[in-house]
Write an enzyme that holds these catalytic residues in place. Structure first.
Site, PDB file in Angstrom:
ATOM      1  N   ARG A  35     -47.230  23.122  13.725  1.00 30.00           N
ATOM      2  CA  ARG A  35     -48.055  22.327  14.653  1.00 30.00           C
ATOM      3  C   ARG A  35     -48.941  23.291  15.422  1.00 30.00           C
ATOM      4  NH1 ARG A  35     -48.201  20.578  19.994  1.00 30.00           N
ATOM      5  NH2 ARG A  35     -48.860  18.408  20.289  1.00 30.00           N
ATOM      6  N   SER A 104     -43.552   9.916  15.036  1.00 28.51           N
ATOM      7  CA  SER A 104     -43.059   9.965  16.413  1.00 28.51           C
ATOM      8  C   SER A 104     -43.044   8.567  17.013  1.00 28.51           C
ATOM      9  CB  SER A 104     -43.949  10.871  17.265  1.00 28.51           C
ATOM     10  OG  SER A 104     -43.865  12.203  16.838  1.00 28.51           O
ATOM     11  N   LYS A 133     -46.095  19.402  25.815  1.00 28.22           N
ATOM     12  CA  LYS A 133     -47.014  18.302  25.531  1.00 28.22           C
ATOM     13  C   LYS A 133     -47.284  17.545  26.833  1.00 28.22           C
ATOM     14  CE  LYS A 133     -47.779  14.577  22.204  1.00 28.22           C
ATOM     15  NZ  LYS A 133     -47.179  13.729  21.161  1.00 28.22           N
TER      16      LYS A 133
END
Length: 204
Positions: A35, A104, A133
């Site tokens: 990611r 998710s 995040k």
């Protein structure tokens, strides 16, 4: 998919190196997700191609976050997406047979909207607030995690501010593993951090 591969799910930070990823795997990371919101597709393809042979030899699936083109070009084992990254059914078709698709979810409504057979596993969270995040949804807590996990037969990996101390609670809630970023990547010894997470999960 084998639920055991979700036990210690390492999500890489921006700028991750092969050395960091392989240290995590040597310590006990059982799944790796690349990611990197800043890297180009070509850079991620090169990194995935570099990592894939070693990860395959160790039986560790390589997943790419949000970039279907990178998965298809690199030979990665699958794709992980969020709620705004495309329709799961269309992504499943584009991935073709044999690759994993993770999604998710943050709410029961999102869970209930998943078409049957579209995804292979779920990332459920955030369990706790996390700086990794900043735009995350409100934390679920362990109880909220349990409400989602127990509503589905899909394998589930918990995510969001997790560490060694969370293993017992997350496992008791019914999750198949813990996804972490900084618990491994920010540790002075990433291999030792991954090992501690793996041991905590086994003993929980």
């Amino acid at each position: 998919m084998n639920r055991k591969t979700l036990a210690v799910y390492f999500v890489t930070p921006d700028g991750a190196t092969p050395d960091l990823v392989m240290a995590a795997v040597r310590g006990g990371a059982s799944m790796v997700q690349l990611r990197d919101k800043q890297a180009s597709d070509s850079d991620l393809i090169a990194l995935a191609r570099q990592l894939k042979p070693d990860l395959t030899r160790r039986g560790v699936p390589l997943i790419v976050n949000d970039r279907l083109a990178v998965v298809l070009a690199s030979g990665a084992d699958g794709l992980h997406v969020g709620q705004s990254d495309g329709a799961p059914s269309a992504l499943r078709k584009a991935l073709g047979p044999g690759r994993l698709l993770g999604l998710s979810v943050e709410t029961l409504a999102q869970l209930d909207a998943i078409p049957p057979g579209a995804v292979d596993y779920l990332g459920v969270g955030p369990v706790h607030a996390t700086a990794t995040k900043p735009d995350h949804a409100a934390p679920l807590g362990v109880d909220g995690l349990g409400r989602i996990v127990t509503r589905t037969t899909l394998p589930c990996v918990a995510i969001g501010g997790l560490g060694v101390a969370d293993a017992a609670g997350v496992k008791a809630a019914g999750a198949d593993g813990m996804a972490v970023v900084s618990a491994i990547s920010a540790a002075p010894d990433p291999a030792a951090a991954a090992r501690a997470l793996a041991e905590a999960w086994r003993s929980a």
